[in-house]
Scaffold this active site. Structure first.
Site, PDB file in Angstrom:
ATOM      1  N   SER A 198     -10.296   7.778  -2.068  1.00  0.00           N
ATOM      2  CA  SER A 198     -10.376   7.515  -4.112  1.00  0.00           C
ATOM      3  C   SER A 198     -10.978   6.107  -3.380  1.00  0.00           C
ATOM      4  CB  SER A 198      -8.852   6.654  -3.301  1.00  0.00           C
ATOM      5  OG  SER A 198      -8.888   5.734  -4.559  1.00  0.00           O
TER       6      SER A 198
ATOM      7  N   CYS B 164     -10.635   2.524  -4.001  1.00  0.00           N
ATOM      8  CA  CYS B 164      -9.995   1.034  -3.066  1.00  0.00           C
ATOM      9  C   CYS B 164      -9.702   1.625  -1.657  1.00  0.00           C
ATOM     10  CB  CYS B 164      -8.723   1.358  -3.579  1.00  0.00           C
ATOM     11  SG  CYS B 164      -7.315   2.782  -3.169  1.00  0.00           S
TER      12      CYS B 164
ATOM     13  N   TYR C 295      -1.961   2.479   2.392  1.00  0.00           N
ATOM     14  CA  TYR C 295      -2.799   3.849   1.245  1.00  0.00           C
ATOM     15  C   TYR C 295      -4.015   3.955   1.985  1.00  0.00           C
ATOM     16  CZ  TYR C 295      -4.358   6.127  -2.794  1.00  0.00           C
ATOM     17  OH  TYR C 295      -4.879   7.316  -3.518  1.00  0.00           O
TER      18      TYR C 295
ATOM     19  N   LYS D  69      -5.609   7.372   4.196  1.00  0.00           N
ATOM     20  CA  LYS D  69      -6.947   8.344   3.126  1.00  0.00           C
ATOM     21  C   LYS D  69      -7.509   7.650   4.543  1.00  0.00           C
ATOM     22  CE  LYS D  69      -5.278   9.850  -0.513  1.00  0.00           C
ATOM     23  NZ  LYS D  69      -5.473  10.505  -1.177  1.00  0.00           N
TER      24      LYS D  69
ATOM     25  N   HIS E  81      -0.473   3.275 -12.949  1.00  0.00           N
ATOM     26  CA  HIS E  81      -2.275   2.422 -12.999  1.00  0.00           C
ATOM     27  C   HIS E  81      -2.381   1.493 -14.001  1.00  0.00           C
ATOM     28  CE1 HIS E  81      -2.454   5.339  -9.384  1.00  0.00           C
ATOM     29  NE2 HIS E  81      -3.240   3.951  -9.033  1.00  0.00           N
TER      30      HIS E  81
END
Ligand SMILES: NC(=O)C1=CN([C@@H]2O[C@H](COP(=O)(O)OP(=O)(O)OC[C@H]3O[C@@H](n4cnc5c(N)ncnc54)[C@H](OP(=O)(O)O)[C@@H]3O)[C@@H](O)[C@H]2O)C=CC1
Ligand SMILES: C[C@H]1O[C@H](OP(=O)(O)OP(=O)(O)OC[C@H]2O[C@@H](n3cnc4c(=O)[nH]c(N)nc43)[C@H](O)[C@@H]2O)[C@@H](O)[C@@H](O)C1=O
Length: 313
Positions: free
Chosen positions: A108, A110, A137, A141, A180
């Site tokens: 992702s 982010c 997160y 990831k 989101h």
């Protein structure tokens, strides 16, 4: 991917997983296997071992994860780290042990550094500090991404990863506080219109910049990469276009037909100030997105109106 190969889509009832199944079906893949969260908890190593030993899929799309917006992430740092780390390690490891030919892992945007130079290239990963609202997160990831790379380097597998920007589309999560921004705005403006409210309040200052990709374009891109890309470095997936959250609220209000005032609550987090992907690698591989933002929001709002059960998941 061989058209008759057995393909496991993990997370097929989620927004991304369901779009990947649609894309595979459009592209003539018919041997798709799925399990719901209830049937197979991917955080349970014993269950994942048994599933892979029995099914031995040829290809895996790993679209299952614990996912949420800025507040969900920042309120449950421990859960976001544990669930995602365990789930990824279980699935990627069992895929390798059972000779899965190719796997796609979803990162992702982010997880790039908070203040990475913009637009962000793939090689900016791990070059400076992470965004605090989704640090847990991001660490999980990054571990998944790196585990794919390390299996390739140590054992010669062909496990790839992509780095999607913020996504939206059918089957999104419309939870009022844990979703989101885009699904949150669709719901908020729709309810305000239905109730005849003259003002709504959105989070933060409205100044952060974000990029949005329609999930069916992302899914076509994932299938494309499985057929056209091998390599240890991830591939950014986005549009290369951005707008402010304030501009986004105006666009969503226009599509939904909400005409009241939009106020801001600066006590809520803004998150990363800017998060734009450099998509030149993806385009160099021959893939380009199709759906512009306003059209994508219209399609998503249609889905919201016609799938009330989805809106409540
Ligand atoms: N949404 C976005 O904007 C972005 C998403 N991504 C990535 O795309 C992927 C999919 O996200 P998205 O589709 O939005 O998320 P969703 O929440 O829509 O879907 C996630 C799916 O994973 C399943 N799942 C979660 N935990 C488990 C578990 N322990 N065992 C089995 N299944 C589980 C969920 O099932 P259930 O609901 O039953 O728990 C759900 O079906 C994720 O890897 C995410 O990081 C990347 C960038 C942006
Ligand atoms: C995809 C990505 O998503 C997350 O990062 P994010 O881009 O910051 O996500 P977001 O969509 O929640 O917010 C975007 C912006 O929008 C503003 N905003 C306004 N009003 C609402 C609102 O009502 N809800 C939400 N959620 N945000 C709102 C909000 O304040 C912020 O400035 C990660 O946690 C991360 O882990 C991840 O994977």
């Amino acid at each position: 991917m061989n058209k008759d190969g057995k393909i496991y889509v993990a997370g097929h009832r989620g927004m991304v997983g369901s779009a990947i199944v649609r894309s595979l079906e459009r592209n003539g893949y018919h041997n798709i296997i799925t399990r719901t969260h209830k049937e197979l908890d991917l955080t349970r190593q014993d269950q994942v071992e048994k599933f892979f030993a029995e099914e031995k899929p040829d290809y895996v799309f790993l679209a299952a994860a614990k996912v949420g917006g800025i507040v969900a992430n920042s309120e449950a740092l421990a859960d976001f780290m544990y669930d995602n780390m365990i789930l990824e390690m279980n699935v990627i490891h069992e895929a390798w042990k059972n000779n899965c030919k190719k796997l796609l892992f979803l990162g992702s945007s982010c997880i790039y550094p908070r203040m990475a130079p913009q637009p962000m290239k793939e090689n900016c990963l791990l070059t400076s500090e992470l965004e605090k609202t989704n640090e847990a997160y991001a660490l999980a990831k990054i571990s998944g991404l790196k585990y794919c790379e390390f299996l390739n380097r140590q054992y010669g597998t062909d496990y790839i990863s992509c780095m999607p920007t913020n996504l939206y589309g059918p089957n999104d999560n419309y939870h009022p506080t844990h979703s989101h921004v885009l699904p949150a705005l669709i719901r908020r403006f729709h309810e305000a219109k239905e109730q005849g409210l003259t003002e709504v309040t959105c989070w933060g200052t409205g100044s952060p910049l974000r990029e949005f990709l329609y999930v069916d374009d992302l899914a076509d891109g994932c299938v494309y990469l499985m057929n056209n890309y091998s390599g240890n470095e991830t591939v950014n997936m986005g549009t290369g276009k951005e707008l402010t959250i304030k501009e986004l609220t105006e666009l969503v209000a226009k599509v939904v037909g909400y005409t009241g005032e939009i106020k801001w609550d600066p006590s809520k987090p803004d998150g990363t100030p800017r998060k734009l992907l450099d998509v030149s690698k993806l385009e160099g591989l021959g893939f380009h997105y199709k759906t512009e933002l306003e059209e994508g929001i219209r399609l998503t709002y249609e889905d919201f109106l016609h799938n009330p059960m989805r809106a409540e998941r």
